[in-house]
Design a protein around this motif. Structure first.
Motif, PDB file in Angstrom:
ATOM      1  N   CYS A  77      57.756 107.918 -13.182  1.00  0.00           N
ATOM      2  CA  CYS A  77      56.638 108.319 -12.322  1.00  0.00           C
ATOM      3  C   CYS A  77      57.115 109.025 -11.059  1.00  0.00           C
ATOM      4  CB  CYS A  77      55.789 107.101 -11.953  1.00  0.00           C
ATOM      5  SG  CYS A  77      56.637 105.889 -10.916  1.00  0.00           S
ATOM      6  N   GLN A  78      58.370 109.440 -11.042  1.00  0.00           N
ATOM      7  CA  GLN A  78      58.930 110.124  -9.878  1.00  0.00           C
ATOM      8  C   GLN A  78      59.003 111.641 -10.053  1.00  0.00           C
ATOM      9  OE1 GLN A  78      59.593 108.569  -7.011  1.00  0.00           O
ATOM     10  NE2 GLN A  78      58.852 106.695  -7.997  1.00  0.00           N
ATOM     11  N   HIS A  79      58.858 112.087 -11.280  1.00  0.00           N
ATOM     12  CA  HIS A  79      59.011 113.523 -11.551  1.00  0.00           C
ATOM     13  C   HIS A  79      57.903 114.017 -12.466  1.00  0.00           C
ATOM     14  CE1 HIS A  79      63.109 111.891 -10.826  1.00  0.00           C
ATOM     15  NE2 HIS A  79      63.253 113.005 -10.112  1.00  0.00           N
ATOM     16  N   ASN A  80      57.489 115.254 -12.258  1.00  0.00           N
ATOM     17  CA  ASN A  80      56.522 115.885 -13.156  1.00  0.00           C
ATOM     18  C   ASN A  80      57.175 116.170 -14.504  1.00  0.00           C
ATOM     19  OD1 ASN A  80      54.755 115.934 -10.994  1.00  0.00           O
ATOM     20  ND2 ASN A  80      55.059 118.104 -10.562  1.00  0.00           N
ATOM     21  N   ILE A  81      56.345 116.185 -15.546  1.00  0.00           N
ATOM     22  CA  ILE A  81      56.762 116.740 -16.826  1.00  0.00           C
ATOM     23  C   ILE A  81      55.937 118.006 -17.045  1.00  0.00           C
ATOM     24  CG2 ILE A  81      57.453 114.506 -17.757  1.00  0.00           C
ATOM     25  CD1 ILE A  81      54.844 114.468 -19.356  1.00  0.00           C
ATOM     26  N   PRO A  82      56.324 118.866 -17.968  1.00  0.00           N
ATOM     27  CA  PRO A  82      55.532 120.083 -18.189  1.00  0.00           C
ATOM     28  C   PRO A  82      54.104 119.751 -18.627  1.00  0.00           C
ATOM     29  CG  PRO A  82      57.681 120.258 -19.248  1.00  0.00           C
ATOM     30  CD  PRO A  82      57.544 118.840 -18.799  1.00  0.00           C
ATOM     31  N   ASP A  83      53.168 120.570 -18.191  1.00  0.00           N
ATOM     32  CA  ASP A  83      51.783 120.418 -18.628  1.00  0.00           C
ATOM     33  C   ASP A  83      51.659 121.031 -20.018  1.00  0.00           C
ATOM     34  OD1 ASP A  83      49.111 120.243 -19.049  1.00  0.00           O
ATOM     35  OD2 ASP A  83      48.505 121.464 -17.336  1.00  0.00           O
ATOM     36  N   LEU A  84      51.696 120.175 -21.033  1.00  0.00           N
ATOM     37  CA  LEU A  84      51.671 120.631 -22.430  1.00  0.00           C
ATOM     38  C   LEU A  84      50.326 120.366 -23.087  1.00  0.00           C
ATOM     39  CD1 LEU A  84      55.211 119.342 -23.483  1.00  0.00           C
ATOM     40  CD2 LEU A  84      54.583 121.618 -22.637  1.00  0.00           C
ATOM     41  N   THR A  85      49.281 120.260 -22.261  1.00  0.00           N
ATOM     42  CA  THR A  85      47.944 119.966 -22.779  1.00  0.00           C
ATOM     43  C   THR A  85      47.517 120.955 -23.855  1.00  0.00           C
ATOM     44  OG1 THR A  85      47.322 119.041 -20.635  1.00  0.00           O
ATOM     45  CG2 THR A  85      45.536 119.615 -22.148  1.00  0.00           C
ATOM     46  N   SER A  86      47.781 122.226 -23.635  1.00  0.00           N
ATOM     47  CA  SER A  86      47.341 123.259 -24.580  1.00  0.00           C
ATOM     48  C   SER A  86      48.122 123.222 -25.890  1.00  0.00           C
ATOM     49  CB  SER A  86      47.482 124.650 -23.948  1.00  0.00           C
ATOM     50  OG  SER A  86      48.836 124.922 -23.628  1.00  0.00           O
ATOM     51  N   ALA A  87      49.221 122.472 -25.921  1.00  0.00           N
ATOM     52  CA  ALA A  87      50.034 122.407 -27.130  1.00  0.00           C
ATOM     53  C   ALA A  87      49.550 121.341 -28.108  1.00  0.00           C
ATOM     54  CB  ALA A  87      51.497 122.138 -26.769  1.00  0.00           C
ATOM     55  N   ILE A  88      48.599 120.502 -27.675  1.00  0.00           N
ATOM     56  CA  ILE A  88      48.089 119.445 -28.544  1.00  0.00           C
ATOM     57  C   ILE A  88      46.821 119.934 -29.225  1.00  0.00           C
ATOM     58  CG2 ILE A  88      47.290 117.057 -28.675  1.00  0.00           C
ATOM     59  CD1 ILE A  88      48.862 116.489 -26.115  1.00  0.00           C
ATOM     60  N   ASN A  89      46.864 120.087 -30.529  1.00  0.00           N
ATOM     61  CA  ASN A  89      45.717 120.565 -31.292  1.00  0.00           C
ATOM     62  C   ASN A  89      44.637 119.494 -31.394  1.00  0.00           C
ATOM     63  OD1 ASN A  89      46.909 123.092 -31.892  1.00  0.00           O
ATOM     64  ND2 ASN A  89      48.063 122.186 -33.583  1.00  0.00           N
ATOM     65  N   SER A  90      43.450 119.918 -31.775  1.00  0.00           N
ATOM     66  CA  SER A  90      42.322 118.989 -31.871  1.00  0.00           C
ATOM     67  C   SER A  90      42.517 117.932 -32.943  1.00  0.00           C
ATOM     68  CB  SER A  90      41.023 119.768 -32.154  1.00  0.00           C
ATOM     69  OG  SER A  90      41.132 120.484 -33.378  1.00  0.00           O
ATOM     70  N   ASP A  91      43.432 118.187 -33.896  1.00  0.00           N
ATOM     71  CA  ASP A  91      43.691 117.196 -34.941  1.00  0.00           C
ATOM     72  C   ASP A  91      44.856 116.273 -34.594  1.00  0.00           C
ATOM     73  OD1 ASP A  91      45.833 118.900 -35.184  1.00  0.00           O
ATOM     74  OD2 ASP A  91      45.559 119.316 -37.314  1.00  0.00           O
ATOM     75  N   GLY A  92      45.375 116.409 -33.373  1.00  0.00           N
ATOM     76  CA  GLY A  92      46.450 115.530 -32.929  1.00  0.00           C
ATOM     77  C   GLY A  92      47.841 116.028 -33.253  1.00  0.00           C
ATOM     78  N   SER A  93      47.961 117.206 -33.834  1.00  0.00           N
ATOM     79  CA  SER A  93      49.270 117.792 -34.115  1.00  0.00           C
ATOM     80  C   SER A  93      49.708 118.655 -32.929  1.00  0.00           C
ATOM     81  CB  SER A  93      49.225 118.632 -35.390  1.00  0.00           C
ATOM     82  OG  SER A  93      48.328 119.730 -35.228  1.00  0.00           O
ATOM     83  N   LEU A  94      50.982 119.043 -32.930  1.00  0.00           N
ATOM     84  CA  LEU A  94      51.512 119.880 -31.861  1.00  0.00           C
ATOM     85  C   LEU A  94      51.605 121.321 -32.322  1.00  0.00           C
ATOM     86  CD1 LEU A  94      54.378 117.632 -30.415  1.00  0.00           C
ATOM     87  CD2 LEU A  94      52.102 118.044 -29.446  1.00  0.00           C
ATOM     88  N   ASN A  95      51.212 122.238 -31.443  1.00  0.00           N
ATOM     89  CA  ASN A  95      51.265 123.669 -31.733  1.00  0.00           C
ATOM     90  C   ASN A  95      52.559 124.234 -31.130  1.00  0.00           C
ATOM     91  OD1 ASN A  95      50.875 126.471 -31.883  1.00  0.00           O
ATOM     92  ND2 ASN A  95      48.652 126.235 -31.768  1.00  0.00           N
ATOM     93  N   PRO A  96      53.493 124.688 -31.961  1.00  0.00           N
ATOM     94  CA  PRO A  96      54.821 125.077 -31.467  1.00  0.00           C
ATOM     95  C   PRO A  96      54.816 126.172 -30.409  1.00  0.00           C
ATOM     96  CG  PRO A  96      54.830 124.862 -33.856  1.00  0.00           C
ATOM     97  CD  PRO A  96      53.395 124.780 -33.424  1.00  0.00           C
ATOM     98  N   LEU A  97      53.964 127.191 -30.548  1.00  0.00           N
ATOM     99  CA  LEU A  97      54.001 128.310 -29.602  1.00  0.00           C
ATOM    100  C   LEU A  97      53.574 127.888 -28.194  1.00  0.00           C
ATOM    101  CD1 LEU A  97      54.567 131.236 -29.030  1.00  0.00           C
ATOM    102  CD2 LEU A  97      52.254 131.810 -29.829  1.00  0.00           C
TER     103      LEU A  97
END
Length: 233
Positions: free
Chosen positions: A172-192
């Motif tokens: 909780c001391q450091h940010n991680i990348p905002d990867l919200t757009s990489a999570i598809n509606s079906d719960g899978s990850l979008n590589p691009l």
């Protein structure tokens, strides 16, 4: 594994977490729990569980389900690589409890390695360190994930005993990348979008990768230790 701790099914978020748990069972001979990959996120998981319910999966009488994976820390007390066992999980103003007996038995098996924690589930990725600390203080929660509450609510209603064992992958001391757009509606990850999100924040991405690799290694190790009684090696 000792006979007093039977587990029918292990649910693990798909991708690297699922692969880490599966690696722990390489070379194991005999009866082992069924390891199932689940989608990431509350809505995709709920849809998946309802579909599985229709197929009669997971809901056998007296069945025990262990949910494993990685999580984010909301407290300075929990660092990358720490193993946590959930006592309960909150979402907004609702709370669900893990099975106390099941959790206590797990804890007695690995008490020198795991901490009992309170958790929260988020319907979106919490990437900001500031928001993590605020949520931890506001909700008195120690860690955050994106599936726990949904799984507990579903299985508790069905009378299935559930415990949750996770490993901290980001503090909780450091940010991680905002990867919200990489999570598809079906719960899978979008590589691009995943790659773009990592490239936009290289320092945060490097930290996330290192933390994830550490957590996944610990996840594999604790799975192997917990289920070593199944192995004839």
């Amino acid at each position: 594994m000792p006979n007093f701790l039977p587990i029918n099914t292990i649910l693990v978020p798909q991708g690297a977490e699922y692969k880490a748990v599966c690696r722990a069972f390489r070379g194991v001979i005999g009866s082992i729990p069924t390891v199932v990959a689940i989608p990431v996120g509350m809505k995709p998981l709920l849809k998946y569980l309802h579909t599985s319910q229709g197929n009669g999966q997971f809901l056998a009488p007296k069945s025990r389900v262990l949910i494993m994976g990685i999580c984010g820390s909301l407290s300075d007390r929990y660092k990358v690589g720490d193993i946590v066992l959930y006592q309960d999980c909150v979402y907004q103003d609702k709370q669900q409890e893990c099975d106390r007996t099941f959790t206590a038995q797990l804890h007695s098996s690995i008490s020198d390695k795991a901490s009992l924690v309170k958790s929260m589930t988020s319907d979106r990725l919490i990437w900001s360190a500031g928001e993590k600390r605020r949520l931890g203080e506001t909700l008195a929660a120690d860690v955050v994930d994106m599936e726990g509450f949904t799984a507990l609510e579903f299985f508790n209603a069905a009378g299935v005993s559930v415990a949750m064992l996770r490993v901290v992958s980001d503090d909780c001391q450091h940010n991680i990348p905002d990867l919200t757009s990489a999570i598809n509606s079906d719960g899978s990850l979008n590589p691009l979008p995943l790659a773009i999100g990592m490239l936009r924040q290289p320092l945060a991405a490097t930290r996330l990768i290192r933390g994830s690799l550490t957590a996944l290694k610990v996840l594999e190790q604790i799975t192997n230790r917990l289920f070593s009684g199944y192995s004839l090696k």
